[in-house]
Write an enzyme that holds these catalytic residues in place. Sequence first.
Site: not given
Length: 587
Positions: A277, A354, A357, A380, A523
């Site tokens: 991302h 990261d 997700q 999220k 993104c």
Amino acid sequence: MMFSESVSMNKCSDETCRFRVAAMRDSRRQFGKTALFLLASSSWLLLASLATSCSFLSAPLARSRLVQLSGRSSSPVVSLLDSDSYSESESSPLAGAATFTAGVAAMASAALAVAAFATRRPVQRRLVGSPCLSANGASRRLITLAAVPSTHVETLDMKGIRADFPALNQDAKPGIPLIYLDNAATSQKPRQVLEEMTRFYSEDNSNVHRGMHALSIRATEAFEGARSKVASFINAAGPEEIVFTRNATEGVNLVARTWGSANLRPGDEILLTVMEHHSNLVPWQLLAQASGATLRFAGVTANGTLDTESFESLLGPKTRLVAMCHVSNVLGCVNPIEWVAERAHAVGAKLLVDACQSVPHMPVDVQKLGADWLVASSHKMCGPTGIGFLWGRAEVLRASPPFLGGGEMINEVSLETSTYNDIPHKFEAGTPAYAEAVALGAACDYLSTLGMDKIAEREHALTEHLWRSVRELPGIATYGPTPAEQPNRASLVCFTVEGCHANDLATLVDQERGVAMRSGHHCTQPLHKQLGIPASARLSAYFYNTFEEIDVAVGALKDAINLVRGDPSTDEAFALDPAMAAALADL
């Protein structure tokens, strides 16, 4: 798809509404329990009536006769005969006859109830928020509900969960219920989180770490309590390893501007992947420009997973930092972080993950992963916007310089110099988003109560259904590993359709069927260039989504594809407004 149970259907307007199998099962189970209770109760009542009506004797003798008949010395009816409320005067021929009659009637009622349960038609239920008529009485399109796949055993109370999310129970526009499948961008918020944020502002609002009065103390306790909840949620070694940030992007920038600026020099290398991302790419570009370090990029395989051979070939003694997503927001692949951490540390490199997700969708244990930093966003994972967090190993955080200067992050200040607070406060200059932090803590509570294992299990079932359905669309190309290739992959699918731009499809399914679907580059412009496509469409599910919603979304996509391609049979399926029709005519 086969139904796991027969489903009763009720037609309305020109479409069919199938009803929720899970709700029907709950109704049957409850009905069966009630019938069995009636049968058992009436049996004891009949035994009692036999004892009293046949003997016409005193309560003690009736009790003895009942024990003989039942073979049990303890039961609800025996207890009744033992009680003070059962007097000698009640044991009369008339009372016995009446009791006997009541017992027979109760037995008959229970038998009828069991028979009705065995032969009755299933209860008819529509999806919440999907009545046949809109508020003005006009006919509306109904969601076509499909049965839950027979191989999936539901472990979550979906009816209760759906009721927790107010945003899910609304119309996208009059007469068309919302179907939200853009969860990789942001999740909806349960009422427990919304209510906690309102409660905090109503009862405990005061600046934290500033005052000695009761309100400030309560606010500080709630704020630091939320930090502990986040630490527990990802199994951090302690709350001091959790730094609250505005979002995950700020967390990445914090590491780049602190540890990165202090440790990287010309000739050092930063190893990333092409699937990152922009928030896990641009900060490292800026750091490389400022420090003279060099960026390297591991590739992806043909099926959309990390190319481990490419990664190992680029990892070497010059590598000082590895930054990688845990789960790709486009490919949906789950990267082998433990494997990466072991190899990165073997060459003396640090690892940042990261986890935007992954943290909302699966159990994440930072101590087991082996990384040095991990970032995630509240919005999220059922929490509010405006806050995220950075987890870092305590020793790494303490060795890094401050990020921003100001109040809270200091220990002592003179006109010439300052000393700094301990972690995590060293990185939290100024008044923090404390109300949002408290609400994030409530989101952690909500997800933990449901169980992250159960959430992941349900999403795996949704993923299989989503992929199987989408891949049946005409001219479809999907990106990332299939559920068969990577069973724990994310519950999203990115795809392109020959002859259809992703933005056109997203617009059509939203306007005509209320489906919230993402389109664009998500993104990840470098990844899309690598894939040779300018944009893609993305459907992303969360645990609160249903199999029925996926079916509606895929059906809407099929009609939209046919419409864009000029199939006249879709004219009635999509009753476009004049502006939309004119725009499509110009394509």
